[in-house]
Design a protein around this motif. Sequence first.
Motif, PDB file in Angstrom:
ATOM      1  N   GLU A 162       0.833  -1.206   0.000  1.00 52.89           N
ATOM      2  CA  GLU A 162       0.000   0.000   0.000  1.00 52.89           C
ATOM      3  C   GLU A 162       0.871   1.262   0.000  1.00 52.89           C
ATOM      4  OE1 GLU A 162      -3.538   2.149   2.637  1.00 52.89           O
ATOM      5  OE2 GLU A 162      -2.301   0.580   3.519  1.00 52.89           O
ATOM      6  N   THR A 163       1.903   1.250   0.824  1.00 47.95           N
ATOM      7  CA  THR A 163       2.800   2.406   0.905  1.00 47.95           C
ATOM      8  C   THR A 163       3.490   2.669  -0.427  1.00 47.95           C
ATOM      9  OG1 THR A 163       3.203   2.084   3.268  1.00 47.95           O
ATOM     10  CG2 THR A 163       4.852   3.328   2.043  1.00 47.95           C
ATOM     11  N   TYR A 164       4.038   1.606  -1.053  1.00 46.46           N
ATOM     12  CA  TYR A 164       4.742   1.771  -2.318  1.00 46.46           C
ATOM     13  C   TYR A 164       3.800   2.234  -3.431  1.00 46.46           C
ATOM     14  CZ  TYR A 164       8.210  -1.190   0.046  1.00 46.46           C
ATOM     15  OH  TYR A 164       9.098  -1.717   0.933  1.00 46.46           O
ATOM     16  N   SER A 165       2.530   1.789  -3.363  1.00 41.34           N
ATOM     17  CA  SER A 165       1.580   2.075  -4.433  1.00 41.34           C
ATOM     18  C   SER A 165       0.917   3.438  -4.297  1.00 41.34           C
ATOM     19  CB  SER A 165       0.492   0.991  -4.479  1.00 41.34           C
ATOM     20  OG  SER A 165       1.047  -0.296  -4.626  1.00 41.34           O
ATOM     21  N   LEU A 166       0.648   3.862  -3.070  1.00 40.66           N
ATOM     22  CA  LEU A 166      -0.179   5.043  -2.857  1.00 40.66           C
ATOM     23  C   LEU A 166       0.554   6.242  -2.272  1.00 40.66           C
ATOM     24  CD1 LEU A 166      -3.368   3.270  -1.401  1.00 40.66           C
ATOM     25  CD2 LEU A 166      -2.869   3.846  -3.787  1.00 40.66           C
ATOM     26  N   HIS A 167       1.733   6.036  -1.707  1.00 36.51           N
ATOM     27  CA  HIS A 167       2.439   7.133  -1.050  1.00 36.51           C
ATOM     28  C   HIS A 167       3.617   7.604  -1.890  1.00 36.51           C
ATOM     29  CE1 HIS A 167       0.943   5.782   3.207  1.00 36.51           C
ATOM     30  NE2 HIS A 167      -0.031   6.046   2.362  1.00 36.51           N
ATOM     31  N   THR A 168       3.854   8.891  -1.893  1.00 38.51           N
ATOM     32  CA  THR A 168       4.999   9.445  -2.608  1.00 38.51           C
ATOM     33  C   THR A 168       6.285   9.112  -1.863  1.00 38.51           C
ATOM     34  OG1 THR A 168       4.980  11.545  -1.401  1.00 38.51           O
ATOM     35  CG2 THR A 168       3.567  11.382  -3.357  1.00 38.51           C
ATOM     36  N   ALA A 169       7.408   9.319  -2.535  1.00 40.37           N
ATOM     37  CA  ALA A 169       8.708   9.076  -1.910  1.00 40.37           C
ATOM     38  C   ALA A 169       8.880   9.941  -0.657  1.00 40.37           C
ATOM     39  CB  ALA A 169       9.829   9.357  -2.902  1.00 40.37           C
ATOM     40  N   ARG A 170       8.439  11.192  -0.749  1.00 36.44           N
ATOM     41  CA  ARG A 170       8.543  12.110   0.393  1.00 36.44           C
ATOM     42  C   ARG A 170       7.728  11.591   1.574  1.00 36.44           C
ATOM     43  NH1 ARG A 170       9.582  17.944   0.589  1.00 36.44           N
ATOM     44  NH2 ARG A 170       8.571  18.891   2.394  1.00 36.44           N
ATOM     45  N   GLU A 171       6.516  11.104   1.316  1.00 35.98           N
ATOM     46  CA  GLU A 171       5.674  10.558   2.384  1.00 35.98           C
ATOM     47  C   GLU A 171       6.324   9.338   3.019  1.00 35.98           C
ATOM     48  OE1 GLU A 171       1.051  11.154   1.421  1.00 35.98           O
ATOM     49  OE2 GLU A 171       2.164  10.257  -0.233  1.00 35.98           O
ATOM     50  N   ARG A 172       6.888   8.474   2.186  1.00 42.31           N
ATOM     51  CA  ARG A 172       7.524   7.256   2.696  1.00 42.31           C
ATOM     52  C   ARG A 172       8.679   7.593   3.628  1.00 42.31           C
ATOM     53  NH1 ARG A 172       8.640   4.145  -2.807  1.00 42.31           N
ATOM     54  NH2 ARG A 172       7.087   5.434  -3.856  1.00 42.31           N
ATOM     55  N   ILE A 173       9.497   8.568   3.219  1.00 38.87           N
ATOM     56  CA  ILE A 173      10.668   8.910   4.023  1.00 38.87           C
ATOM     57  C   ILE A 173      10.254   9.590   5.328  1.00 38.87           C
ATOM     58  CG2 ILE A 173      12.737  10.357   4.104  1.00 38.87           C
ATOM     59  CD1 ILE A 173      13.098   9.740   1.104  1.00 38.87           C
ATOM     60  N   ILE A 174       9.299  10.507   5.269  1.00 36.00           N
ATOM     61  CA  ILE A 174       8.818  11.155   6.492  1.00 36.00           C
ATOM     62  C   ILE A 174       8.216  10.105   7.428  1.00 36.00           C
ATOM     63  CG2 ILE A 174       7.098  12.745   7.449  1.00 36.00           C
ATOM     64  CD1 ILE A 174       7.516  14.528   5.022  1.00 36.00           C
ATOM     65  N   GLY A 175       7.410   9.203   6.863  1.00 32.70           N
ATOM     66  CA  GLY A 175       6.823   8.138   7.675  1.00 32.70           C
ATOM     67  C   GLY A 175       7.887   7.269   8.321  1.00 32.70           C
ATOM     68  N   TYR A 176       8.947   6.976   7.570  1.00 36.08           N
ATOM     69  CA  TYR A 176      10.040   6.169   8.113  1.00 36.08           C
ATOM     70  C   TYR A 176      10.731   6.893   9.265  1.00 36.08           C
ATOM     71  CZ  TYR A 176      14.482   3.759   8.507  1.00 36.08           C
ATOM     72  OH  TYR A 176      15.580   3.102   9.015  1.00 36.08           O
ATOM     73  N   LEU A 177      11.022   8.172   9.101  1.00 33.88           N
ATOM     74  CA  LEU A 177      11.692   8.933  10.157  1.00 33.88           C
ATOM     75  C   LEU A 177      10.829   9.003  11.419  1.00 33.88           C
ATOM     76  CD1 LEU A 177      13.197  11.905   8.097  1.00 33.88           C
ATOM     77  CD2 LEU A 177      14.386   9.879   8.962  1.00 33.88           C
ATOM     78  N   LEU A 178       9.521   9.158  11.249  1.00 30.05           N
ATOM     79  CA  LEU A 178       8.627   9.216  12.402  1.00 30.05           C
ATOM     80  C   LEU A 178       8.563   7.868  13.114  1.00 30.05           C
ATOM     81  CD1 LEU A 178       5.715  11.386  10.942  1.00 30.05           C
ATOM     82  CD2 LEU A 178       7.457  12.092  12.592  1.00 30.05           C
ATOM     83  N   ARG A 179       8.569   6.773  12.355  1.00 27.08           N
ATOM     84  CA  ARG A 179       8.576   5.434  12.984  1.00 27.08           C
ATOM     85  C   ARG A 179       9.878   5.204  13.734  1.00 27.08           C
ATOM     86  NH1 ARG A 179       6.270   4.045   8.078  1.00 27.08           N
ATOM     87  NH2 ARG A 179       8.224   3.193   7.285  1.00 27.08           N
ATOM     88  N   GLU A 180      10.995   5.630  13.148  1.00 29.43           N
ATOM     89  CA  GLU A 180      12.287   5.461  13.824  1.00 29.43           C
ATOM     90  C   GLU A 180      12.318   6.252  15.122  1.00 29.43           C
ATOM     91  OE1 GLU A 180      15.127   3.604  13.230  1.00 29.43           O
ATOM     92  OE2 GLU A 180      13.706   2.583  11.910  1.00 29.43           O
TER      93      GLU A 180
END
Length: 250
Positions: A162-180
Amino acid sequence: MTANDLKFVVPAAPCGDESETERIVRLLGCIPLLSGLTRDELARFARGVRMQTAGRGSVLFHRGDPCHGFYLLLEGQVKLAFTSSEGHEKVIEIVRPGQSFGEAVMFMDKPYIVMAQALADCRLLHVAKKVVFEEMDRDPLFCRRIIASLSQRLHLLIADVETYSLHTARERIIGYLLREEELDGSPTPSGSVSLRLPTSKGTIASRLNLTQEHFSRILHELAESGLIVVEGRTIHIPDIEKLRTTRAHY
């Protein structure tokens, strides 16, 4: 695995002499997957468990190797990945202490479909499939625990798609930083925080289905926007709430 699973800490050895079996039983009792088992049940498991170490860069298994059990990571990090016919590596998962890997292939009775490589010096437990099957025959509750673990893994894989299909690269990276930031300790409601990327930018980029160049470019854009400050593998976030808000607006 949940965020709590990722806060696993190898317990310190007690004072006095401790046999290898007692040590393995003690470590098994701290693994989320085996929580709730009695000491006698863990002792039965210990018969099919061996301690293993792997230096950074060591390959635990290659794609196509036979599977004789599954692994529990005590210390370090392991990446699960495969390589395309063009030689490009795709990281499927970054395994952290307290997590297990290899269960699904074990039940399918097929060879590994990915490779596992240590990203840092690691300590692991390898659990032979024979003792897993014996315990499943003996304890229906343990069967449900295994099924729940595999179901959670499937849920995470679907979330990845879902993330790869619906989220932009910027969203993925921000989401990753917040999870970390959440995994680094108690979530910070507001203010500045700093976190250290757990592995190389190239590995993280592959995990997020990005090239390293694209990943670095997005980090640079976030830095130019004042949302982060990059110092090598350390990421400073001046205002964590602003970063959360930025993600919510996408």
